[in-house]
Design a protein around this motif. Sequence first.
Motif, PDB file in Angstrom:
ATOM      1  N   GLN A   1      11.214 -12.354  31.316  1.00 47.70           N
ATOM      2  CA  GLN A   1       9.928 -13.033  31.207  1.00 47.70           C
ATOM      3  C   GLN A   1       8.869 -12.157  30.546  1.00 47.70           C
ATOM      4  OE1 GLN A   1       8.851 -15.922  34.409  1.00 47.70           O
ATOM      5  NE2 GLN A   1      10.179 -14.633  35.671  1.00 47.70           N
ATOM      6  N   LEU A   2       9.307 -11.212  29.740  1.00 49.12           N
ATOM      7  CA  LEU A   2       8.400 -10.365  28.978  1.00 49.12           C
ATOM      8  C   LEU A   2       8.666 -10.599  27.502  1.00 49.12           C
ATOM      9  CD1 LEU A   2       6.239  -8.118  29.039  1.00 49.12           C
ATOM     10  CD2 LEU A   2       8.114  -6.462  28.895  1.00 49.12           C
ATOM     11  N   LEU A   3       7.654 -11.102  26.788  1.00 50.20           N
ATOM     12  CA  LEU A   3       7.756 -11.383  25.362  1.00 50.20           C
ATOM     13  C   LEU A   3       7.119 -10.237  24.597  1.00 50.20           C
ATOM     14  CD1 LEU A   3       8.435 -13.312  23.016  1.00 50.20           C
ATOM     15  CD2 LEU A   3       6.168 -14.329  23.330  1.00 50.20           C
ATOM     16  N   ARG A   4       7.926  -9.622  23.734  1.00 45.56           N
ATOM     17  CA  ARG A   4       7.446  -8.512  22.924  1.00 45.56           C
ATOM     18  C   ARG A   4       7.399  -8.934  21.463  1.00 45.56           C
ATOM     19  NH1 ARG A   4      10.916  -5.686  26.615  1.00 45.56           N
ATOM     20  NH2 ARG A   4       9.787  -4.054  27.769  1.00 45.56           N
ATOM     21  N   ALA A   5       6.257  -8.639  20.821  1.00 49.68           N
ATOM     22  CA  ALA A   5       6.102  -8.853  19.377  1.00 49.68           C
ATOM     23  C   ALA A   5       5.980  -7.483  18.743  1.00 49.68           C
ATOM     24  CB  ALA A   5       4.875  -9.699  19.086  1.00 49.68           C
ATOM     25  N   ALA A   6       6.991  -7.061  18.010  1.00 51.35           N
ATOM     26  CA  ALA A   6       7.020  -5.734  17.403  1.00 51.35           C
ATOM     27  C   ALA A   6       6.875  -5.851  15.898  1.00 51.35           C
ATOM     28  CB  ALA A   6       8.306  -5.016  17.774  1.00 51.35           C
ATOM     29  N   GLN A   7       6.453  -4.697  15.314  1.00 53.07           N
ATOM     30  CA  GLN A   7       6.293  -4.625  13.861  1.00 53.07           C
ATOM     31  C   GLN A   7       5.431  -5.772  13.348  1.00 53.07           C
ATOM     32  OE1 GLN A   7       7.443  -1.828  12.629  1.00 53.07           O
ATOM     33  NE2 GLN A   7       8.366  -1.376  14.632  1.00 53.07           N
ATOM     34  N   MET A   8       4.356  -6.034  14.059  1.00 53.20           N
ATOM     35  CA  MET A   8       3.481  -7.144  13.697  1.00 53.20           C
ATOM     36  C   MET A   8       2.575  -6.727  12.545  1.00 53.20           C
ATOM     37  SD  MET A   8       0.794  -9.216  16.102  1.00 53.20           S
ATOM     38  CE  MET A   8      -0.448  -7.942  15.965  1.00 53.20           C
ATOM     39  N   ARG A   9       2.341  -7.670  11.634  1.00 50.81           N
ATOM     40  CA  ARG A   9       1.441  -7.441  10.501  1.00 50.81           C
ATOM     41  C   ARG A   9       0.628  -8.707  10.292  1.00 50.81           C
ATOM     42  NH1 ARG A   9       0.890  -3.847   6.360  1.00 50.81           N
ATOM     43  NH2 ARG A   9       0.039  -4.639   4.377  1.00 50.81           N
ATOM     44  N   LEU A  10      -0.696  -8.528  10.239  1.00 53.20           N
ATOM     45  CA  LEU A  10      -1.624  -9.642  10.116  1.00 53.20           C
ATOM     46  C   LEU A  10      -2.554  -9.380   8.944  1.00 53.20           C
ATOM     47  CD1 LEU A  10      -2.806 -12.283  11.356  1.00 53.20           C
ATOM     48  CD2 LEU A  10      -4.324 -10.827  12.703  1.00 53.20           C
ATOM     49  N   GLY A  11      -2.663 -10.340   8.046  1.00 53.28           N
ATOM     50  CA  GLY A  11      -3.527 -10.200   6.876  1.00 53.28           C
ATOM     51  C   GLY A  11      -4.707 -11.150   6.935  1.00 53.28           C
ATOM     52  N   HIS A  12      -5.912 -10.614   6.621  1.00 52.53           N
ATOM     53  CA  HIS A  12      -7.132 -11.427   6.639  1.00 52.53           C
ATOM     54  C   HIS A  12      -8.123 -10.848   5.637  1.00 52.53           C
ATOM     55  CE1 HIS A  12     -10.506 -13.787   8.091  1.00 52.53           C
ATOM     56  NE2 HIS A  12     -11.214 -12.664   8.255  1.00 52.53           N
ATOM     57  N   ALA A  13      -8.525 -11.704   4.679  1.00 53.68           N
ATOM     58  CA  ALA A  13      -9.541 -11.325   3.684  1.00 53.68           C
ATOM     59  C   ALA A  13      -9.171 -10.030   2.972  1.00 53.68           C
ATOM     60  CB  ALA A  13     -10.907 -11.205   4.349  1.00 53.68           C
ATOM     61  N   GLY A  14      -7.924  -9.874   2.643  1.00 58.15           N
ATOM     62  CA  GLY A  14      -7.492  -8.683   1.935  1.00 58.15           C
ATOM     63  C   GLY A  14      -7.269  -7.482   2.819  1.00 58.15           C
ATOM     64  N   LYS A  15      -7.514  -7.590   4.114  1.00 58.35           N
ATOM     65  CA  LYS A  15      -7.317  -6.513   5.058  1.00 58.35           C
ATOM     66  C   LYS A  15      -6.096  -6.834   5.912  1.00 58.35           C
ATOM     67  CE  LYS A  15     -11.174  -4.532   3.748  1.00 58.35           C
ATOM     68  NZ  LYS A  15     -11.219  -3.212   3.054  1.00 58.35           N
ATOM     69  N   PHE A  16      -5.625  -5.775   6.609  1.00 57.15           N
ATOM     70  CA  PHE A  16      -4.414  -5.956   7.388  1.00 57.15           C
ATOM     71  C   PHE A  16      -4.557  -5.307   8.754  1.00 57.15           C
ATOM     72  CE2 PHE A  16      -2.891  -6.510   3.089  1.00 57.15           C
ATOM     73  CZ  PHE A  16      -2.012  -7.580   3.222  1.00 57.15           C
ATOM     74  N   SER A  17      -3.834  -5.893   9.702  1.00 54.70           N
ATOM     75  CA  SER A  17      -3.663  -5.300  11.019  1.00 54.70           C
ATOM     76  C   SER A  17      -2.174  -5.156  11.278  1.00 54.70           C
ATOM     77  CB  SER A  17      -4.289  -6.171  12.111  1.00 54.70           C
ATOM     78  OG  SER A  17      -5.688  -6.189  12.006  1.00 54.70           O
ATOM     79  N   THR A  18      -1.802  -4.004  11.815  1.00 47.66           N
ATOM     80  CA  THR A  18      -0.410  -3.780  12.173  1.00 47.66           C
ATOM     81  C   THR A  18      -0.346  -3.375  13.643  1.00 47.66           C
ATOM     82  OG1 THR A  18      -0.474  -1.463  11.508  1.00 47.66           O
ATOM     83  CG2 THR A  18       0.209  -3.082   9.846  1.00 47.66           C
ATOM     84  N   ALA A  19       0.792  -3.682  14.256  1.00 48.64           N
ATOM     85  CA  ALA A  19       0.966  -3.329  15.662  1.00 48.64           C
ATOM     86  C   ALA A  19       2.392  -2.893  15.890  1.00 48.64           C
ATOM     87  CB  ALA A  19       0.627  -4.505  16.558  1.00 48.64           C
ATOM     88  N   GLN A  20       2.517  -1.777  16.607  1.00 46.13           N
ATOM     89  CA  GLN A  20       3.857  -1.359  16.996  1.00 46.13           C
ATOM     90  C   GLN A  20       4.461  -2.369  17.946  1.00 46.13           C
ATOM     91  OE1 GLN A  20       4.091   2.618  18.544  1.00 46.13           O
ATOM     92  NE2 GLN A  20       6.088   2.279  19.493  1.00 46.13           N
ATOM     93  N   GLU A  21       3.626  -2.880  18.880  1.00 46.18           N
ATOM     94  CA  GLU A  21       4.128  -3.872  19.809  1.00 46.18           C
ATOM     95  C   GLU A  21       2.965  -4.562  20.510  1.00 46.18           C
ATOM     96  OE1 GLU A  21       7.769  -3.437  22.475  1.00 46.18           O
ATOM     97  OE2 GLU A  21       6.124  -3.250  23.921  1.00 46.18           O
TER      98      GLU A  21
END
Length: 993
Positions: free
Chosen positions: A645-665
């Motif tokens: 019951q634990l959902l992990r999102a790894a290697q996440m990458r989010l793009g907005h207005a030419g900028k990016f967010s990354t997350a290990q988890e």
Amino acid sequence: MAAPAQRRPFRFRRFFLWCLFLLLLLALIIVGCGIYLNFVGLPDFLKRPLLTKLRGQGMQMEFSNMQWRWPDGIVVKNSSLTLLKPALKPKFSSDDARLDFDLGSLFTSHPWLNSITLQKGNLLWPLSKTNASNLVFSNITARINYPSPSDMRITQLEGDFHATRFKIDGVLTNFADAQAWPIFRSRPPEKDRRGFHKLRDALLAARFTGQPELILHFAGDAKVPSEITGAIYLVSGTVETSWGNATNLHVSAVVEDLLGGTKNNFAQLEADFLDTKWARGSNVNCQLKLLSSPANDIFETEIEFSAQQFQADYGQAAAVELTARTSQTLSNWIPLKAAGKARLQSAETKWGKLASAEVDFLAATNPAPQTADAGWAQWRKAEPYLLNWEGRFAGVERTNLNVEKLSLSGSWAAPQLCISNLDAQLYTGGILATGRLNVATRESFLEGTSDFDVQKISSLLPDGAQHWVSKFQFDTPPKLRGTVGVILPSWTNRAPNWEREVLPTLELKGNVFVGSGSYREVPVTSAKTDFAYSNRVWTLPNLRIERREGGADLQFISDENTRDFHWLIHSEIDPRAIRHLLTEPAQQALDFFQFTTPPDIHADLRGKWDESEKLSGAGDITLKNVSFRSNAFEKFSCSLQLTNQLLRAAQMRLGHAGKFSTAQEIALDFPTKRLYFTNIHSTIDPYLFTRLIGKKVAEAIAPYQFLEPPTLDIHGGLTIGTVDDADLHFLVDGTQFRWGKILADHGSGRVDWVGRTLLVTNVLASLYQGRAAGWTYFDFSPDQGADYRFELAVADVDLQTAVKSLKGKTNQLEGQLYGQITVASANLKDLKSIRAKGKVNVREGLLWDVPLFGIFSPILNAIVPGAGNSRAHEAAATFVVKGGIVSTDDLEIRAPTLRIQYRGGVDFQQNIDARVEAELLRDTWVIGRLVSLALSPLTKLFEYKVTGTLAHPEREPVYIPNFLMMTLRPFHSMKKAIAPEKQAPVSNAEPAR
């Protein structure tokens, strides 16, 4: 010569007399004999040859008296005649039998009987050796002629059998040979004539309205039974038997070749109404034809049957027709072989209705040895037979089922029951199927295709299947092809447990295609898959779903034994299509998203049905041009993993207005609804995330803005739906930071969001050519606003640039600003709640553009030109903020020409209440203190009480009368005298946050 002549007449007379005497004596003897034969009977010497002759011909006669009567001939009283040669020995008895013999043949060895006339006769016909069952014929009247010793002609034979009157006439040559016919033979006890017994019992139990009449005609040679011909007719009004009742019954039979079967041999039954224990109907017509000779006791027949308004236990029909050809034996009414056709019109059975039906069949006895045991139950009765059939049905109706046309063919040969062709047309589609059933092993198999609307027959399915099918809606019926195999429960088990006994043996395999339709109101363009079911395990290896925006490829395995399931998913479908299937919280979460293009999802899910806590899986998701809470993102991608019951999102990458967010988890714990963030790095506007988190957080952070998105590093966690246990930590580094009207070229710091508190520490900023450092703390627990504290220190801040930024206009201020402020407590909803203190220092500043201090500039310039615009070496003060007022007791400005001291306060509406004092030449080098002391009386001229506002201060000298001030400020005094100066209104309202 005369004497001889006289003697001759005498002799002649005497001779004549003797002759006459003899004649009279003979006549007397004959009369006496006649009287003796008539009253006493035949003497033994005459009876003995006759009885011997009859015994030699296989007949034994017994009687009470045998007389001769003229002209009737021999009359036998109370006689009985038994046939000795037949094993069954039929016996005939009569009260009065007249035998007409040829008189001349009586004195020979071959007496010749001309005729027999019978009155009040009875015939006892045994059906077995034991004589336990007999057919009895009574009241027989007959006249039988014998044209020759071997021929017999019955000109009249009438009698009664129970309530039936029968009449017989015919000719039979070589009649003595009839004793060798099979009808006179006996059967072993185990094969006793049960059929004749039942027939006799039924006839004896029958009741008639009026007396029925049976008529029989025959002709033939007893040596050649195959050439015997005849006809029989039975006419009755109303008859009631143990088999049933009939009205206006007519039975007829014609035999032209009884045992040969090559000519016209038939029996026919007609009735206006016939009611039996098996069925009933009107206008009944049944005809039986003999088609072949009984070689080896086997003969062939043809049956034709028709009736209207036919009714039976299993149903009824407006019209029934049956034609059949059978092969059977005399000893068994069940045919060895039968082939024919049956037709029904407007039939209604316990299984349903049909407009018409036509069935062709071929049945035979099974020569194979019988192996059925008790486990076959009712199937044992069918084992001795073989059956092939082909049926055609139209207008089949059952509750919630309508079949336009149905054809069906199959066969039965124990232990196999086969359906070779089933073709049904129903609900704009149809079914094609074949199948088989092994009765011994109970294994069944069905293979077929269908393309009809399953929704139309959902009511015929089990409750679980009805619920499942009701979730589908079809614009066009699905196309199904598959096979079904199952082992049925024991035939002797009347209440089987289908789930435990049958389902484990069920095997399904096939494929299905569905055009446009929907599942649980989720519309699809098409769907197709292969499927398999075995050992209670469902497998869908290649489920393909198409929608307008994209499609999905899925693989599915579900084990009903363990309740385990496994999904492999590749989807490009808009999740909003399944919004209504989600829980309300999930719907609300999904509503935050707007998809321009569907997400690309790869997932591997495993779990147990009805145990969501055991769901696990892994996958990848990619989103392009998606919006969340009206905030657009160009791209989002991550790898997902779900376990415990634990959902992990790894290697996440989010793009907005030419900028990016990354997350290990990023992890979500479903039981606690807690989100965990690990090593998130972002260059996206952080205020976007505060808006995504919640309105209250966004409002608290709103005063702190980066005009250019900073770099964020985030880790920590929070619980969805509450901020009480949030534990988030941010590292912020960016340019163009604004706080209110304060603008920094660069800023960095650490943000710790813990529970309902927000702590900003390690704040470093470059602003107005200087630098700043500080921290702030927010507490969101109050119902109104948020409590906060902060501390800020600045150094080397260019005063002119800072004031221009704060005021929005140019000024003549100069100098370097240093300062510090500490807010001990405050609330965002109430400015008066601020409790703070601080200090400020300005070096090498030109401060006369500040209206509060500029009051001395014109006075000083009047005394010493340029003194009122001199540069201050330093300005310093400490201050306190309390009750909405900023107050200080030690504000001091040092310049070469004077030192200004300020004591008082300013509220948040910019209202002033202060005293300002200037000491001339106080900071002159070396002698400043002495000069200031000397000019101390003059210093009192520069002590003012200041009121008004910061923008429009009102100053009033404390010790100088107003008329003296007019000399110091001539032009101002003249202007004020002509037009009094207007004061700016003082606002008591709190400024907006």
